[in-house]
Design a protein around this motif. Structure first.
Motif, PDB file in Angstrom:
ATOM      1  N   HIS A   4       0.835  -1.208   0.000  1.00 44.13           N
ATOM      2  CA  HIS A   4       0.000   0.000   0.000  1.00 44.13           C
ATOM      3  C   HIS A   4       0.870   1.259   0.000  1.00 44.13           C
ATOM      4  O   HIS A   4       0.570   2.222  -0.701  1.00 44.13           O
ATOM      5  CB  HIS A   4      -0.950   0.004   1.198  1.00 44.13           C
ATOM      6  CG  HIS A   4      -1.924  -1.136   1.169  1.00 44.13           C
ATOM      7  ND1 HIS A   4      -2.877  -1.277   0.183  1.00 44.13           N
ATOM      8  CD2 HIS A   4      -2.066  -2.200   1.991  1.00 44.13           C
ATOM      9  CE1 HIS A   4      -3.576  -2.370   0.406  1.00 44.13           C
ATOM     10  NE2 HIS A   4      -3.100  -2.950   1.500  1.00 44.13           N
ATOM     11  N   TYR A   5       1.935   1.237   0.784  1.00 41.00           N
ATOM     12  CA  TYR A   5       2.840   2.387   0.797  1.00 41.00           C
ATOM     13  C   TYR A   5       3.564   2.529  -0.537  1.00 41.00           C
ATOM     14  O   TYR A   5       3.789   3.629  -1.014  1.00 41.00           O
ATOM     15  CB  TYR A   5       3.854   2.288   1.942  1.00 41.00           C
ATOM     16  CG  TYR A   5       3.249   2.574   3.282  1.00 41.00           C
ATOM     17  CD1 TYR A   5       2.671   3.824   3.545  1.00 41.00           C
ATOM     18  CD2 TYR A   5       3.238   1.620   4.286  1.00 41.00           C
ATOM     19  CE1 TYR A   5       2.104   4.097   4.768  1.00 41.00           C
ATOM     20  CE2 TYR A   5       2.681   1.885   5.517  1.00 41.00           C
ATOM     21  CZ  TYR A   5       2.106   3.132   5.764  1.00 41.00           C
ATOM     22  OH  TYR A   5       1.545   3.412   6.963  1.00 41.00           O
ATOM     23  N   LEU A   6       3.918   1.411  -1.124  1.00 39.58           N
ATOM     24  CA  LEU A   6       4.566   1.450  -2.434  1.00 39.58           C
ATOM     25  C   LEU A   6       3.622   2.068  -3.467  1.00 39.58           C
ATOM     26  O   LEU A   6       4.032   2.885  -4.284  1.00 39.58           O
ATOM     27  CB  LEU A   6       4.989   0.047  -2.876  1.00 39.58           C
ATOM     28  CG  LEU A   6       5.685  -0.055  -4.225  1.00 39.58           C
ATOM     29  CD1 LEU A   6       6.981   0.748  -4.208  1.00 39.58           C
ATOM     30  CD2 LEU A   6       5.975  -1.505  -4.555  1.00 39.58           C
ATOM     31  N   ARG A   7       2.361   1.698  -3.393  1.00 39.45           N
ATOM     32  CA  ARG A   7       1.377   2.297  -4.294  1.00 39.45           C
ATOM     33  C   ARG A   7       1.287   3.806  -4.093  1.00 39.45           C
ATOM     34  O   ARG A   7       1.212   4.570  -5.053  1.00 39.45           O
ATOM     35  CB  ARG A   7      -0.002   1.690  -4.072  1.00 39.45           C
ATOM     36  CG  ARG A   7      -0.188   0.344  -4.660  1.00 39.45           C
ATOM     37  CD  ARG A   7      -1.593  -0.122  -4.432  1.00 39.45           C
ATOM     38  NE  ARG A   7      -1.752  -1.472  -4.895  1.00 39.45           N
ATOM     39  CZ  ARG A   7      -2.573  -2.344  -4.352  1.00 39.45           C
ATOM     40  NH1 ARG A   7      -3.331  -1.983  -3.333  1.00 39.45           N
ATOM     41  NH2 ARG A   7      -2.673  -3.555  -4.844  1.00 39.45           N
ATOM     42  N   LEU A   8       1.271   4.234  -2.850  1.00 38.05           N
ATOM     43  CA  LEU A   8       1.200   5.668  -2.566  1.00 38.05           C
ATOM     44  C   LEU A   8       2.439   6.402  -3.080  1.00 38.05           C
ATOM     45  O   LEU A   8       2.331   7.496  -3.642  1.00 38.05           O
ATOM     46  CB  LEU A   8       1.041   5.906  -1.061  1.00 38.05           C
ATOM     47  CG  LEU A   8      -0.320   5.588  -0.465  1.00 38.05           C
ATOM     48  CD1 LEU A   8      -0.282   5.720   1.051  1.00 38.05           C
ATOM     49  CD2 LEU A   8      -1.369   6.514  -1.047  1.00 38.05           C
ATOM     50  N   LEU A 145       1.369   5.387 -14.063  1.00 40.67           N
ATOM     51  CA  LEU A 145       2.612   4.849 -13.501  1.00 40.67           C
ATOM     52  C   LEU A 145       2.317   3.799 -12.439  1.00 40.67           C
ATOM     53  O   LEU A 145       2.913   2.716 -12.438  1.00 40.67           O
ATOM     54  CB  LEU A 145       3.473   5.964 -12.913  1.00 40.67           C
ATOM     55  CG  LEU A 145       4.798   5.510 -12.306  1.00 40.67           C
ATOM     56  CD1 LEU A 145       5.704   4.922 -13.381  1.00 40.67           C
ATOM     57  CD2 LEU A 145       5.492   6.662 -11.590  1.00 40.67           C
ATOM     58  N   ALA A 146       1.396   4.096 -11.527  1.00 44.22           N
ATOM     59  CA  ALA A 146       1.049   3.138 -10.474  1.00 44.22           C
ATOM     60  C   ALA A 146       0.493   1.850 -11.072  1.00 44.22           C
ATOM     61  O   ALA A 146       0.863   0.746 -10.658  1.00 44.22           O
ATOM     62  CB  ALA A 146       0.043   3.764  -9.511  1.00 44.22           C
ATOM     63  N   TRP A 147      -0.367   1.974 -12.077  1.00 47.14           N
ATOM     64  CA  TRP A 147      -0.964   0.794 -12.712  1.00 47.14           C
ATOM     65  C   TRP A 147       0.095  -0.033 -13.440  1.00 47.14           C
ATOM     66  O   TRP A 147       0.124  -1.258 -13.326  1.00 47.14           O
ATOM     67  CB  TRP A 147      -2.059   1.246 -13.676  1.00 47.14           C
ATOM     68  CG  TRP A 147      -2.739   0.112 -14.376  1.00 47.14           C
ATOM     69  CD1 TRP A 147      -3.643  -0.753 -13.854  1.00 47.14           C
ATOM     70  CD2 TRP A 147      -2.527  -0.276 -15.735  1.00 47.14           C
ATOM     71  NE1 TRP A 147      -4.024  -1.658 -14.812  1.00 47.14           N
ATOM     72  CE2 TRP A 147      -3.347  -1.395 -15.983  1.00 47.14           C
ATOM     73  CE3 TRP A 147      -1.739   0.210 -16.759  1.00 47.14           C
ATOM     74  CZ2 TRP A 147      -3.393  -2.025 -17.200  1.00 47.14           C
ATOM     75  CZ3 TRP A 147      -1.787  -0.421 -17.983  1.00 47.14           C
ATOM     76  CH2 TRP A 147      -2.604  -1.529 -18.184  1.00 47.14           C
ATOM     77  N   LEU A 148       0.979   0.633 -14.203  1.00 46.94           N
ATOM     78  CA  LEU A 148       2.019  -0.086 -14.946  1.00 46.94           C
ATOM     79  C   LEU A 148       2.970  -0.836 -14.010  1.00 46.94           C
ATOM     80  O   LEU A 148       3.277  -2.013 -14.237  1.00 46.94           O
ATOM     81  CB  LEU A 148       2.814   0.871 -15.834  1.00 46.94           C
ATOM     82  CG  LEU A 148       2.123   1.354 -17.092  1.00 46.94           C
ATOM     83  CD1 LEU A 148       2.969   2.428 -17.777  1.00 46.94           C
ATOM     84  CD2 LEU A 148       1.846   0.206 -18.041  1.00 46.94           C
ATOM     85  N   VAL A 149       3.415  -0.175 -12.964  1.00 53.81           N
ATOM     86  CA  VAL A 149       4.353  -0.824 -12.039  1.00 53.81           C
ATOM     87  C   VAL A 149       3.671  -1.967 -11.314  1.00 53.81           C
ATOM     88  O   VAL A 149       4.246  -3.045 -11.149  1.00 53.81           O
ATOM     89  CB  VAL A 149       4.959   0.208 -11.058  1.00 53.81           C
ATOM     90  CG1 VAL A 149       5.738  -0.485  -9.954  1.00 53.81           C
ATOM     91  CG2 VAL A 149       5.854   1.179 -11.811  1.00 53.81           C
TER      92      VAL A 149
END
Length: 177
Positions: A4-8, A145-149
């Motif tokens: 979750h933090y990585l997503r943020l 970017l969040a979706w691709l990663v």
């Protein structure tokens, strides 16, 4: 929880990168306009001469200079040709930057003059503009970017077998009873 933090973090990074796009496009557009105005100023005297003697035709003025036996006029013809070429380039760039936001973005990404693009990049200072299109760019880039990663990480995890539950063979279950 780490995910979750990585997503943020990815979202925030994408947001910060995305809000730079309109600022860079705006700086490129302003640089083009400044160079274009400078080019037009440099041609002003030649335009007057062409207007007075060649009905405003700069190409006829260049041809007249080239036809002269005077090496000074021949040199001026070459210089004037360079100025005209530069003016045409800048005029085309200026026209391309007069369209809607998506046309500007596409032009800068795919067809911008490399020299002017590099000059803009060298002079660019990161900025956060608070305008609706800037916010839209920021959010779009952040989500992308969040979706691709996440897709890349989930795909890599799935390929490597991380997070998959392994089935227990019924025969082994009965054996331990």
């Amino acid at each position: 929880m780490f995910r979750h933090y990585l997503r943020l973090v990815l979202f925030a990074l994408g947001l910060l990168l995305g809000v730079q796009v309109p600022g860079f496009i705006n700086d490129y557009s302003q640089r083009i306009e400044a160079h274009w105005q400078e080019s037009e100023q440099g041609l002003k005297g030649f335009r007057e001469t062409a207007k007075n003697f060649f009905k405003g035709d700069l190409e006829a003025l260049v041809a007249h200079y080239q036809a002269s036996d005077d090496p000074v006029f021949n040199s001026d013809a070459d210089s004037l040709n360079l100025l005209l070429d530069r003016s045409r380039l800048l005029d085309g760039e200026w026209r391309a930057m007069q369209g809607p936001w998506y046309a500007k973005a596409w032009h800068v990404a795919s067809a911008a003059d490399p020299e002017l693009l590099e000059e803009t990049y060298q002079g660019y200072r990161y900025q956060v503009l608070l305008a609706p299109e800037v916010i839209a760019w920021g959010i779009a880039c952040a989500l992308l970017l969040a979706w691709l990663v996440e897709c890349l990480l989930l795909g890599a995890g799935w390929t490597l077998g991380v997070g998959r539950k392994h089935k227990i063979i019924q025969h082994e279950q009965r054996h331990w009873r």
